[in-house]
Each structure stands twice: as structure tokens, then as C-alpha cells.
Design an enzyme around this catalytic site. Structure first.
Site, PDB file in Angstrom:
ATOM      1  N   GLU A  95      -0.056   9.463   1.836  1.00  0.00           N
ATOM      2  CA  GLU A  95      -0.820  10.361   2.716  1.00  0.00           C
ATOM      3  C   GLU A  95      -1.046   9.749   4.102  1.00  0.00           C
ATOM      4  O   GLU A  95      -1.146  10.479   5.094  1.00  0.00           O
ATOM      5  CB  GLU A  95      -2.190  10.649   2.085  1.00  0.00           C
ATOM      6  CG  GLU A  95      -3.138  11.362   3.013  1.00  0.00           C
ATOM      7  CD  GLU A  95      -4.514  11.573   2.423  1.00  0.00           C
ATOM      8  OE1 GLU A  95      -4.860  12.736   2.217  1.00  0.00           O
ATOM      9  OE2 GLU A  95      -5.241  10.599   2.162  1.00  0.00           O
ATOM     10  N   ASP A  96      -1.131   8.417   4.155  1.00  0.00           N
ATOM     11  CA  ASP A  96      -1.486   7.806   5.440  1.00  0.00           C
ATOM     12  C   ASP A  96      -0.333   7.746   6.434  1.00  0.00           C
ATOM     13  O   ASP A  96      -0.544   7.485   7.613  1.00  0.00           O
ATOM     14  CB  ASP A  96      -2.061   6.403   5.191  1.00  0.00           C
ATOM     15  CG  ASP A  96      -3.390   6.496   4.478  1.00  0.00           C
ATOM     16  OD1 ASP A  96      -4.183   7.369   4.862  1.00  0.00           O
ATOM     17  OD2 ASP A  96      -3.618   5.731   3.527  1.00  0.00           O
ATOM     18  N   ARG A 129       0.712  -1.642   7.449  1.00  0.00           N
ATOM     19  CA  ARG A 129       1.133  -0.368   6.865  1.00  0.00           C
ATOM     20  C   ARG A 129       2.125   0.401   7.744  1.00  0.00           C
ATOM     21  O   ARG A 129       2.679   1.409   7.309  1.00  0.00           O
ATOM     22  CB  ARG A 129      -0.102   0.486   6.534  1.00  0.00           C
ATOM     23  CG  ARG A 129      -1.044  -0.232   5.545  1.00  0.00           C
ATOM     24  CD  ARG A 129      -1.914   0.720   4.798  1.00  0.00           C
ATOM     25  NE  ARG A 129      -1.121   1.736   4.117  1.00  0.00           N
ATOM     26  CZ  ARG A 129      -1.616   2.855   3.630  1.00  0.00           C
ATOM     27  NH1 ARG A 129      -2.900   3.099   3.747  1.00  0.00           N
ATOM     28  NH2 ARG A 129      -0.848   3.741   3.025  1.00  0.00           N
ATOM     29  N   ASP A 133       0.808  -1.225   0.000  1.00  0.00           N
ATOM     30  CA  ASP A 133       0.000   0.000   0.000  1.00  0.00           C
ATOM     31  C   ASP A 133       0.841   1.274   0.000  1.00  0.00           C
ATOM     32  O   ASP A 133       0.302   2.369   0.222  1.00  0.00           O
ATOM     33  CB  ASP A 133      -0.903   0.009   1.247  1.00  0.00           C
ATOM     34  CG  ASP A 133      -2.181  -0.793   1.033  1.00  0.00           C
ATOM     35  OD1 ASP A 133      -2.869  -0.530   0.035  1.00  0.00           O
ATOM     36  OD2 ASP A 133      -2.472  -1.671   1.864  1.00  0.00           O
ATOM     37  N   CYS A 182      -4.756  10.495  -1.356  1.00  0.00           N
ATOM     38  CA  CYS A 182      -3.911   9.463  -0.721  1.00  0.00           C
ATOM     39  C   CYS A 182      -2.514   9.361  -1.306  1.00  0.00           C
ATOM     40  O   CYS A 182      -1.615   8.875  -0.637  1.00  0.00           O
ATOM     41  CB  CYS A 182      -4.517   8.076  -0.905  1.00  0.00           C
ATOM     42  SG  CYS A 182      -6.276   8.023  -0.869  1.00  0.00           S
ATOM     43  N   ARG A 184      -9.449   2.980  11.239  1.00  0.00           N
ATOM     44  CA  ARG A 184      -7.988   3.129  11.267  1.00  0.00           C
ATOM     45  C   ARG A 184      -7.494   4.086  12.352  1.00  0.00           C
ATOM     46  O   ARG A 184      -6.353   3.994  12.790  1.00  0.00           O
ATOM     47  CB  ARG A 184      -7.494   3.637   9.903  1.00  0.00           C
ATOM     48  CG  ARG A 184      -7.811   2.707   8.748  1.00  0.00           C
ATOM     49  CD  ARG A 184      -6.946   1.460   8.810  1.00  0.00           C
ATOM     50  NE  ARG A 184      -7.317   0.499   7.783  1.00  0.00           N
ATOM     51  CZ  ARG A 184      -6.861   0.509   6.542  1.00  0.00           C
ATOM     52  NH1 ARG A 184      -6.019   1.441   6.165  1.00  0.00           N
ATOM     53  NH2 ARG A 184      -7.242  -0.401   5.689  1.00  0.00           N
ATOM     54  N   HIS A 227     -11.840   6.238   5.376  1.00  0.00           N
ATOM     55  CA  HIS A 227     -11.207   7.372   6.059  1.00  0.00           C
ATOM     56  C   HIS A 227     -12.113   8.597   6.021  1.00  0.00           C
ATOM     57  O   HIS A 227     -12.982   8.705   5.149  1.00  0.00           O
ATOM     58  CB  HIS A 227      -9.914   7.772   5.332  1.00  0.00           C
ATOM     59  CG  HIS A 227      -8.770   6.827   5.501  1.00  0.00           C
ATOM     60  ND1 HIS A 227      -8.056   6.341   4.429  1.00  0.00           N
ATOM     61  CD2 HIS A 227      -8.187   6.311   6.605  1.00  0.00           C
ATOM     62  CE1 HIS A 227      -7.078   5.555   4.872  1.00  0.00           C
ATOM     63  NE2 HIS A 227      -7.141   5.514   6.188  1.00  0.00           N
TER      64      HIS A 227
HETATM   65  C1  CIR Z   1      -5.672   0.763   2.728  1.00  0.00           C
HETATM   66  O1  CIR Z   1      -6.661   0.083   2.919  1.00  0.00           O
HETATM   67  O2  CIR Z   1      -4.985   1.209   3.655  1.00  0.00           O
HETATM   68  C2  CIR Z   1      -5.250   1.048   1.300  1.00  0.00           C
HETATM   69  N1  CIR Z   1      -5.563  -0.076   0.481  1.00  0.00           N
HETATM   70  C3  CIR Z   1      -5.927   2.285   0.773  1.00  0.00           C
HETATM   71  C4  CIR Z   1      -5.501   3.534   1.499  1.00  0.00           C
HETATM   72  C5  CIR Z   1      -6.094   4.758   0.909  1.00  0.00           C
HETATM   73  N2  CIR Z   1      -5.614   5.902   1.588  1.00  0.00           N
HETATM   74  C6  CIR Z   1      -6.319   6.986   1.831  1.00  0.00           C
HETATM   75  O3  CIR Z   1      -7.510   7.037   1.530  1.00  0.00           O
HETATM   76  N3  CIR Z   1      -5.725   7.977   2.458  1.00  0.00           N
END
Ligand code: CIR
Length: 256
Positions: free
Chosen positions: A67-68, A87, A62, A249, A132, A162
């Protein structure tokens, strides 16, 4: 001199093994995802960003969704503790890239927080309580930002991954909202544009220098943005959407 920068990460060859919460797993065409990501990067450049690209990491499916891993403010950057354990190893490389530009602070155990849950509108910061991001993570963010004069409000998110799947900034005091997933009343005092009801995933827009980078998949909501005077640059990000990602993201945009 300050300039606009964007940190991005190349699509991992293992993106097909990404985390999925609200979507059914479908095959992802990695080459197509890469081409879409390159177009996204090019768009950031055209909007004035100097782009720094982290290399593809096979062991981090991922990792394109940078961004995460962090939230960048003018005064400091907050390193996240992502809610999905798979992650968490993404954070150190984003930490190295950001350390050059900002003082770094972090969300610690037992807090969890994904950057996708943090919506910044000037000094108002909304943090989504989602699958999350937990209350402890939100409380830590509040304490870290309080000395800098930010108001941090926690909002419940229901039905999506999110907060920024449900609401994103489309101007200094304006939000694009999906009211089925977040209480639009949380944004009282801000201008609000709602997604078209036929386009549930349409609330994610990335505004850079006044222009919204926006998925081609949501033409009816795009019209609503344009009617409000928001210029839009459309992109096909269909393969990234299969990984439950959207346009915010895939980058960390800031001035430095
Ligand atoms: C996840 O589930 O963490 C990733 N497949 C997708 C993350 C998307 N990120 C975001 O919306 N900030």
C-alpha cells in the site's frame, strides 16, 4: 470487462529487520506471518479479487506492505516516494505491476508520501502529514489529482505511523476513526465510527465489495462496525502487526 484486482507481495524473509517507529522490536515468526498473509490473500479472493502476488524480496524487509508504494485511482496511479529511504526501492516493482493497468505519475523529491497516508472517499482525498509524508508530497498529490476533480485535504497525524492507522473508509461516506491520533473534525459531513477506547490500533479496516477485512485483535470495535451494519471478515494478522502493519497496508485493490 472490468474486474476487481488486488496486488499483494509475499512476506520477505527479512521482515524482522523492518522499519519500526512506534513499536518495540519483537521477533517475527516468518512462517506464521506467511500463513497469516495467505489467509489474507484468500479472503481477498473470496471477496471477488483476482490476486497478483509479487515474489518475496530478501533485500526489501517491508515489501509486504505494498500500500505504501502507490495509490490507485480510476484515472491514474500515483507512485509514492516513501518517507523511509529503506522503502524507496520497493516502488519499481509495484510500478511494473501497475503499469499494465493505469497511467502512472509520481511524487518527486523533495516530496515524500507513503500510500498509508492517503485515504480516499470518493472524490474526497485526505492526506496525512506524518513522519512519512511531508507538505511537499501532499501538495504534489493535490496538483496531480486536481485535473480529475478530486478535493485533496492535508490533515495532521500525531501519535501513529500513518493517517490510515488513525482513519479508514468503512463505506462510501463513512470512516472508522481513532480520535487520539487525528482530529475527527476533519471528517465532518461523513458518518463516523470511533474505535473502542481500549483498542487504540483498531482504526484500520479494509473494505472490499462492502465487507470489512479486519484484525481479530479488536473485538470491541468490530462490534461497533457490525452494529452499524458493516459485515466483517476477521483475520489473525498478529505477526504483521509486530512489523507495524495492518490490513490496508498489505494490498492495492482496484478495478481494471
Ligand atoms: C514501516 O514502518 O514502514 C513498516 N514497518 C510498516 C508499514 C505499514 N504500512 C501501512 O500502514 N500502510
Amino acid at each position: 470487462m472490468k474486474r476487481r484486482r488486488a496486488i499483494v507481495a509475499e512476506v520477505s524473509p527479512s521482515i524482522g529487520r523492518c522499519e519500526l517507529t512506534h513499536l518495540r522490536r519483537e521477533p517475527i515468526d516468518v512462517e506464521r506471518a506467511r500463513a497469516q498473509h495467505r489467509a489474507y490473500e484468500e479472503c481477498l479472493r473470496e471477496l471477488g479479487c483476482r490476486v497478483e502476488r509479487l515474489p518475496a524480496a530478501d533485500e526489501l524487509p517491508d515489501s509486504v506492505f505494498v500500500e505504501d508504494a502507490a495509490v490507485v485511482f480510476p484515472e491514474l496511479a500515483v507512485l509514492c516516494r516513501p518517507g523511509a529511504a529503506s522503502r524507496r526501492p520497493e516502488v519499481p516493482r509495484v510500478e511494473r505491476a501497475l503499469g499494465v493497468h493505469r497511467r502512472l505519475v509520481r511524487i518527486d523529491e523533495p516530496g515524500t508520501m507513503d500510500g498509508g497516508d492517503v485515504l480516499v472517499l470518493g472524490r474526497d482525498v485526505f492526506v496525512g502529514l506524518s513522519g512519512r509524508t511531508n507538505r511537499d508530497g501532499a501538495a504534489q498529490l493535490r496538483s496531480l489529482l486536481a485535473p480529475h476533480g478530486y478535493r485533496v485535504r492535508a490533515v495532521e497525524v500525531d501519535g501513529c505511523l500513518h493517517l490510515k492507522s488513525a482513519a479508514t473508509a468503512i463505506g462510501p461516506r463513512a470512516v472508522l476513526v481513532q480520535p487520539e491520533w487525528v482530529d475527527a473534525g476533519a471528517f465532518t459531513g461523513f458518518d463516523r465510527v470511533e474505535v473502542h477506547p481500549a483498542e487504540p490500533f483498531a482504526a484500520n479496516a479494509l473494505v472490499v465489495g462492502g465487507t470489512a477485512i479486519y484484525a481479530d485483535a479488536h473485538p470491541r470495535t468490530r462490534r461497533r462496525l457490525e452494529d452499524r451494519g458493516v459485515p466483517v471478515r476477521g483475520l489473525d494478522v498478529s505477526e504483521l502487526a509486530r512489523a507495524e502493519g495492518a490490513v490496508t497496508c498489505c494490498s492495492l485493490v482496484f478495478e481494471s
